[in-house]
Design a protein around this motif. Structure first.
Motif, PDB file in Angstrom:
ATOM      1  N   UNK A   1       0.818  -1.211   0.000  1.00 48.51           N
ATOM      2  CA  UNK A   1       0.000   0.000   0.000  1.00 48.51           C
ATOM      3  C   UNK A   1       0.853   1.263   0.000  1.00 48.51           C
ATOM      4  N   UNK A   2       1.934   1.240   0.741  1.00 42.28           N
ATOM      5  CA  UNK A   2       2.831   2.403   0.800  1.00 42.28           C
ATOM      6  C   UNK A   2       3.436   2.689  -0.569  1.00 42.28           C
ATOM      7  N   UNK A   3       3.768   1.632  -1.304  1.00 44.79           N
ATOM      8  CA  UNK A   3       4.312   1.805  -2.650  1.00 44.79           C
ATOM      9  C   UNK A   3       3.277   2.444  -3.578  1.00 44.79           C
TER      10      UNK A   3
ATOM     11  N   UNK B   1       0.904   9.573  -5.666  1.00 52.45           N
ATOM     12  CA  UNK B   1       0.955  10.903  -5.085  1.00 52.45           C
ATOM     13  C   UNK B   1      -0.043  11.106  -3.967  1.00 52.45           C
ATOM     14  N   UNK B   2      -0.391  10.027  -3.262  1.00 53.59           N
ATOM     15  CA  UNK B   2      -1.259  10.164  -2.091  1.00 53.59           C
ATOM     16  C   UNK B   2      -2.731   9.923  -2.348  1.00 53.59           C
TER      17      UNK B   2
ATOM     18  N   UNK C   1      -1.624   5.960   3.509  1.00 51.41           N
ATOM     19  CA  UNK C   1      -2.963   5.832   2.903  1.00 51.41           C
ATOM     20  C   UNK C   1      -4.078   5.882   3.945  1.00 51.41           C
ATOM     21  N   UNK C   2      -5.280   6.093   3.449  1.00 44.85           N
ATOM     22  CA  UNK C   2      -6.478   5.943   4.270  1.00 44.85           C
ATOM     23  C   UNK C   2      -6.835   4.455   4.346  1.00 44.85           C
ATOM     24  N   UNK C   3      -7.611   4.107   5.361  1.00 49.64           N
ATOM     25  CA  UNK C   3      -8.068   2.723   5.532  1.00 49.64           C
ATOM     26  C   UNK C   3      -9.593   2.698   5.576  1.00 49.64           C
TER      27      UNK C   3
END
Length: 354
Positions: free
Chosen positions: A80-82, A88-89, A164-166
């Motif tokens: 997810x971070x990748x 760009x978020x 990221x959001x969850x």
């Protein structure tokens, strides 16, 4: 003076082959979709979203859903971070538990107390991302997951956009409450109704949210509308049949019985479940009569169906995606989304005139 609700966002869900993901995402964004969701059915959710990230510039990207218990928090955190970095978020990590047979027999992973496990899973994700964002030592110890080792070689460092959001997928009260307590949003199952959302889902999630440490933070409710539509009479008839069969499939699952019980259709679940155990799938759709169909799905020509989706979900959800039969082409879904956007634009114009 009461502030009018925000316009309902319209998202595009892609269910096709992975080699078509980038083109489909770009087309959806060009047609005005607010977000692009991918299902984890035949392809990995995060691989699909990485492709979508490179083909889009504005649309939200959502895993709707990635199967949490087929993985562990560190593997999800990394993937997810990748995607968050590549986009760009714009990523939202939508997680679902799946059901026990799939987790234990398809994925070969442990199953126990899914609501409690999902709550801890979300907490572990946030702890890992916090460590990467701040450089603080990783110290997460839970009942199901422990993460206490993070060396510089494996630390990707902070993201300008933040993590990221969850969102969490939930149907029953326990998982719905967990979403309200620890997540940034709830993904509603396709087998739901306006009454179930209003009477059961939303009170549960709002109560849990109000009592949590995240009270006051933004929270999304993402609806999932079953839609039967087509451009010809033949397509429309086939879509109606496929939608009845899909409702029957969902309604045969014990976890979704409470939705039927609210409408007094518990006996329908019993009969559908008996048929599913015997493998009599072809018979099940014929048990879904017009009342059941119209409670759980909308139908009609594409843009009219989109307007009906907006009428059903506006004021209950903050955004909605449409779920068509699996063999429907992407342009049909985009036509339905156009109907949602038309009503949204008219609503915004009405508010501006007041």
């Amino acid at each position: 003076m009461t502030t009018p609700p925000a316009p309902l966002k319209a998202d595009f869900t892609f269910t096709g082959r992975i080699e078509r993901t980038a083109a489909a995402a770009a087309r959806a964004e060009a047609h005005g979709a607010d977000g692009v969701l991918v299902n984890e059915m035949r392809h990995d959710a995060f691989l699909q979203l990485a492709l979508a990230a490179g083909a889009t510039r504005r649309a939200d990207l959502v895993s709707g859903v990635a199967i949490a218990f087929a993985r562990n928090p560190m593997t999800v955190a990394t993937a997810a971070y990748d995607v968050q970095r590549l986009s760009g978020g714009r990523l939202t990590v939508g997680l679902g538990s799946q059901v026990k047979p799939h987790i234990t027999h398809r994925y070969g992973m442990p199953w126990s107390r899914p609501a409690a496990r999902m709550k801890e899973f979300a907490g572990a994700l946030r702890a890992i991302w916090h460590s990467w964002q701040t450089g603080e030592r990783l110290r997460f110890r839970g009942e199901f997951y422990t993460h206490t080792l993070m060396t510089p070689m494996f630390d990707p460092g902070p993201l300008p956009s933040g993590p990221p959001r969850i969102w969490l997928a939930g149907v029953g009260p326990k998982m719905t409450a967990v979403a309200g307590e620890v997540a940034d949003g709830l993904i509603c199952h396709a087998l739901t109704s306006a009454d179930y959302l209003r009477q059961v889902t939303l009170p549960t999630v709002h109560q849990a949210r109000a009592a949590s440490e995240r009270a006051g933070l933004p929270f999304e409710v993402a609806g999932n509308a079953l839609v039967a539509t087509g451009r010809t009479e033949e397509e429309y008839a086939a879509a109606l049949t496929a939608t009845r069969e899909r409702i029957a499939f969902y309604a045969s699952t014990p976890a979704y019985r409470p939705v039927l019980d609210l409408h007094g259709w518990g006996g329908l679940h019993d009969e559908l479940h008996r048929l599913s155990v015997r493998g009599r799938w072809a018979e099940m759709g014929r048990l879904v009569d017009d009342d059941v169909l119209e409670t759980f799905a909308v139908h009609g020509e594409p843009q009219a169906a989109g307007r009906a989706v907006r009428d059903r979900f506006a004021g209950l959800c903050t955004r909605v995606t449409v779920s068509l039969s699996h063999d429907a082409d992407d342009s049909l879904a985009l036509d339905v989304l156009a109907g949602i956007r038309d009503r949204r634009a008219a609503s915004a114009a009405d508010q501006a005139r007041r």
